[in-house]
Design an enzyme around this catalytic site. Structure first.
Site, PDB file in Angstrom:
ATOM      1  N   PHE A 235       0.809  -1.220   0.000  1.00 43.95           N
ATOM      2  CA  PHE A 235       0.000   0.000   0.000  1.00 43.95           C
ATOM      3  C   PHE A 235       0.838   1.264   0.000  1.00 43.95           C
ATOM      4  O   PHE A 235       0.352   2.327  -0.368  1.00 43.95           O
ATOM      5  CB  PHE A 235      -0.935   0.010   1.233  1.00 43.95           C
ATOM      6  CG  PHE A 235      -0.257   0.430   2.504  1.00 43.95           C
ATOM      7  CD1 PHE A 235      -0.080   1.777   2.801  1.00 43.95           C
ATOM      8  CD2 PHE A 235       0.249  -0.500   3.405  1.00 43.95           C
ATOM      9  CE1 PHE A 235       0.573   2.179   3.963  1.00 43.95           C
ATOM     10  CE2 PHE A 235       0.894  -0.109   4.558  1.00 43.95           C
ATOM     11  CZ  PHE A 235       1.056   1.238   4.839  1.00 43.95           C
TER      12      PHE A 235
ATOM     13  N   LYS B 286      -1.346  -7.173  -9.255  1.00 44.67           N
ATOM     14  CA  LYS B 286      -2.298  -7.258  -8.130  1.00 44.67           C
ATOM     15  C   LYS B 286      -1.879  -6.176  -7.142  1.00 44.67           C
ATOM     16  O   LYS B 286      -1.024  -6.372  -6.290  1.00 44.67           O
ATOM     17  CB  LYS B 286      -2.196  -8.650  -7.499  1.00 44.67           C
ATOM     18  CG  LYS B 286      -3.431  -9.138  -6.777  1.00 44.67           C
ATOM     19  CD  LYS B 286      -3.886  -8.310  -5.599  1.00 44.67           C
ATOM     20  CE  LYS B 286      -3.084  -8.441  -4.340  1.00 44.67           C
ATOM     21  NZ  LYS B 286      -3.467  -7.454  -3.302  1.00 44.67           N
TER      22      LYS B 286
ATOM     23  N   GLU C  27      -5.020  -3.900  -2.035  1.00 46.58           N
ATOM     24  CA  GLU C  27      -6.469  -3.649  -2.019  1.00 46.58           C
ATOM     25  C   GLU C  27      -6.814  -2.373  -1.247  1.00 46.58           C
ATOM     26  O   GLU C  27      -7.937  -1.896  -1.287  1.00 46.58           O
ATOM     27  CB  GLU C  27      -7.222  -4.856  -1.459  1.00 46.58           C
ATOM     28  CG  GLU C  27      -6.921  -5.266  -0.024  1.00 46.58           C
ATOM     29  CD  GLU C  27      -5.685  -6.181   0.096  1.00 46.58           C
ATOM     30  OE1 GLU C  27      -4.716  -6.011  -0.670  1.00 46.58           O
ATOM     31  OE2 GLU C  27      -5.712  -7.055   0.985  1.00 46.58           O
ATOM     32  N   ARG C  28      -5.813  -1.808  -0.540  1.00 48.06           N
ATOM     33  CA  ARG C  28      -6.092  -0.564   0.189  1.00 48.06           C
ATOM     34  C   ARG C  28      -5.953   0.655  -0.702  1.00 48.06           C
ATOM     35  O   ARG C  28      -6.507   1.704  -0.415  1.00 48.06           O
ATOM     36  CB  ARG C  28      -5.122  -0.436   1.361  1.00 48.06           C
ATOM     37  CG  ARG C  28      -5.362  -1.515   2.388  1.00 48.06           C
ATOM     38  CD  ARG C  28      -4.351  -1.423   3.489  1.00 48.06           C
ATOM     39  NE  ARG C  28      -4.476  -2.563   4.353  1.00 48.06           N
ATOM     40  CZ  ARG C  28      -3.462  -3.120   4.991  1.00 48.06           C
ATOM     41  NH1 ARG C  28      -2.259  -2.617   4.851  1.00 48.06           N
ATOM     42  NH2 ARG C  28      -3.647  -4.146   5.766  1.00 48.06           N
TER      43      ARG C  28
ATOM     44  N   SER D   9       5.318  -6.940   3.346  1.00 49.66           N
ATOM     45  CA  SER D   9       5.913  -7.237   4.653  1.00 49.66           C
ATOM     46  C   SER D   9       6.702  -8.548   4.600  1.00 49.66           C
ATOM     47  O   SER D   9       6.457  -9.399   3.740  1.00 49.66           O
ATOM     48  CB  SER D   9       4.810  -7.316   5.705  1.00 49.66           C
ATOM     49  OG  SER D   9       3.883  -8.310   5.321  1.00 49.66           O
TER      50      SER D   9
ATOM     51  N   CYS E 252       9.649   1.745   3.434  1.00 50.71           N
ATOM     52  CA  CYS E 252      10.566   0.640   3.738  1.00 50.71           C
ATOM     53  C   CYS E 252      11.985   1.149   3.895  1.00 50.71           C
ATOM     54  O   CYS E 252      12.845   0.432   4.383  1.00 50.71           O
ATOM     55  CB  CYS E 252      10.508  -0.423   2.654  1.00 50.71           C
ATOM     56  SG  CYS E 252      11.166   0.163   1.100  1.00 50.71           S
TER      57      CYS E 252
ATOM     58  N   GLU F 281       9.192  -3.977  13.056  1.00 47.55           N
ATOM     59  CA  GLU F 281       9.070  -2.854  12.123  1.00 47.55           C
ATOM     60  C   GLU F 281       7.788  -2.112  12.522  1.00 47.55           C
ATOM     61  O   GLU F 281       6.687  -2.663  12.392  1.00 47.55           O
ATOM     62  CB  GLU F 281       8.943  -3.359  10.681  1.00 47.55           C
ATOM     63  CG  GLU F 281       8.807  -2.236   9.673  1.00 47.55           C
ATOM     64  CD  GLU F 281       8.547  -2.722   8.243  1.00 47.55           C
ATOM     65  OE1 GLU F 281       7.824  -3.708   8.059  1.00 47.55           O
ATOM     66  OE2 GLU F 281       9.079  -2.081   7.318  1.00 47.55           O
TER      67      GLU F 281
END
Ligand code: NAD
Length: 499
Positions: free
Chosen positions: A149, A173, A176-177, A226, A281, A384
């Protein structure tokens, strides 16, 4: 309520799935759209169509594919404001930050304009009597990109541009957020001349991801997200015989030496620790000053800077430093970790918990938090956090600081602030981290270099973008050819003739 569709064969197609996910406005806490979570059958259908489209696209000469990238790059520039708005609307980051998100993706598209050069093979003349060898890079076929996201434009672009420039079809893909930016990019690619079906955007969650991993036609999977999911995807994809590169989470340290310019280091830490609400990240989440004097002076410089940070929605203008985090759950998780830091004995110098913004009481805003005296056994050090929280871990010596970074499970990025070239060089040479900054807080390499972490920050080999991407998205074929006119001893292969 808007229903977000898939992009199949050049058109928007509504999934027939009954499963949906809410797309939130993180600044207001409202649901702004719903995205349908596609089924395995829909994924398999999109892949079959992509495989059909890939035949002609893969046979198109690289120069023509590069021209599509040129037009695509121009269209991204023309649509910069629209793309950035879309990023901010779903992700919550400020508009300047959203433009940076688009820009860092665009730079990878720019490198892909040079695809013909990157895809050149090798040739050995006269490798034996009458024998020449040549190698070529051919597309893999249909490949998949699964993205997180936190960079709704940049990471889809890191995936799609090299994959397509190499002649593959791609199933993307997106998270979805934040599904909408990838869909707009797909439309721009069509306008740039990409044939229908070569890029299919299939929205969904684990069901679609698993369908990607199990689909026999898909030859390679590029994932960013993640660490636990990266490791899972790498294992399942590899087990199914796919090429996979899966980039995971991070815990990035900055070492501050006693000879560093502390004002510059403090400025860098504030930008790298709290920018984008710490949802990068490559965010610096751990500051490691060397020596008590450096640590005391650094925290003194950090406090007023952190207190000054302005948190707000992207609509509030350019003086906002960062926006909300992505979900209510994310905010709760961050605050839970801050609680654990306090319980485990860290010194919470600035407390961002319970932050509420007037007029946006339901938004997912977190105030900035700053910890001192954090130790490696604490959860705030081990996890994290992915939020606006900076931890200071004090080190007695350079070796202690270096070993802290070396012993950490993650190895995405790291930085050192120092005036001493020998120390900087030693650090760059010995540290076991993929991307290193010297007096540079977020060392994301430029697009013609390559991006990737070490240790639990990446599974698989080869990095993202740059020359590695052209290797990941192609396979090498080597041809050994003999032409008899070149053989002087009667035409049979003769090792003696090689002397
Ligand atoms: P995430 O792992 O939750 O999701 C990433 C993708 O995986 C999404 O598309 C999601 O739909 C899918 N997914 C989620 N759960 C899944 C499951 N159980 N099975 C299969 N698929 C699943 O990550 P996120 O929260 O979207 O992104 C933040 C994370 O990404 C952070 O850890 C951050 O450090 C990392 N990240 C890494 C890099 C890098 O290059 N190393 C870059 C950006 C972000």
């Amino acid at each position: 309520m808007d229903v977000i569709k898939n992009y199949i064969n050049g058109s928007f197609v509504e999934s027939t799935s009954t499963r949906t996910a809410d797309v939130m406005n993180p600044a207001t806490g409202e649901v702004q759209a719903q995205v349908k979570l596609s089924s395995k059958a829909e994924l398999d259908d999109a892949v079959a169509k992509a495989a059909e489209a890939q035949k002609a696209w893969g046979a198109t000469n690289p120069q023509r594919r590069a021209r599509v990238m040129m037009k695509f790059g121009a269209l991204i520039n023309e649509n910069m404001d629209k793309l950035a708005e879309l990023v901010s609307r779903e992700h919550g980051k400020t508009l300047p930050d959203a433009k940076g998100d688009v820009q860092r993706g665009l730079e990878v598209v720019e490198v892909c304009m040079g695809a013909p050069n990157m895809l050149k093979g090798e040739f050995t003349d006269n490798g034996g009597p009458g024998i020449d060898l040549y190698s070529m890079r051919q597309p893999l076929g249909v490949v998949a990109g699964i993205t997180p996201f936190n960079f709704p434009a940049m990471i889809p672009l890191w995936k799609m541009a090299p994959a397509l420039a190499c002649g593959n079809a791609m199933i993307l893909k997106p998270s979805e957020r934040v599904p909408s930016t990838a869909l707009l990019l797909a439309e721009l690619l069509k306008e740039a001349g990409l044939p229908d079906g070569v890029l299919q955007v299939v929205n969904g969650d684990k069901e679609v991801v698993d369908a990607i991993l199990d689909n026999d036609t898909i030859a390679a999977v590029g994932f960013v997200g993640s660490t636990p999911i990266a490791q899972y995807i790498y294992g399942r994809a590899a087990n199914n015989g796919k090429r996979a590169q899966c980039f995971g989470g991070a815990k990035n340290h900055m070492i501050i030496m006693p000879d560093a310019d502390l004002d510059k280091a403090a400025d860098a830490l504030v930008g790298a620790g709290y920018g984008a609400a710490g949802e990068r990240c490559m965010a610096i989440s751990v500051a490691v000053p060397v020596g008590k004097e450096t640590a005391d002076a650094l925290i003194e410089k950090l406090v007023p800077r952190v207190e000054k940070l302005k948190v707000g929605p992207y609509t509030a203008g350019d003086d906002v430093d960062y926006g909300p985090v992505i979900t209510a759950q994310s905010k709760a998780r961050i605050e839970g970790l801050i609680n654990s830091g306090v319980d485990q004995g860290a010194n919470l110098v600035i407390d961002g918990r319970g932050f509420e913004l007037q007029g946006y009481e339901n938004g997912f805003f977190c105030g900035p938090s700053l910890f001192d005296n954090v130790t490696p056994d604490m959860d705030i050090y081990k996890e994290e956090i992915f939020g606006p929280v900076l931890s200071q871990v004090r080190a007695d010596s350079y070796e202690d600081a270096l070993n802290l970074v070396i012993d950490n499970d993650y190895g995405n990025g790291t930085a050192i602030y120092t005036a001493d070239g020998d120390t900087a060089r030693d650090f760059a040479h010995r540290v076991n981290v993929g991307m290193v900054g010297i007096n540079f807080p977020i060392p994301v390499p430029l697009s013609y270099h390559t991006f990737g972490g070490w240790k639990k920050s990446a599974f698989g080999d080869l990095n993202q973008y740059g020359p590695d991407a052209f290797r990941f998205y192609t396979k090498t074929k080597t041809v050994t050819a003999r032409w008899f006119s070149g053989i002087k001893d009667g035409g049979e292969f003769n090792f003696k003739a090689m002397d």
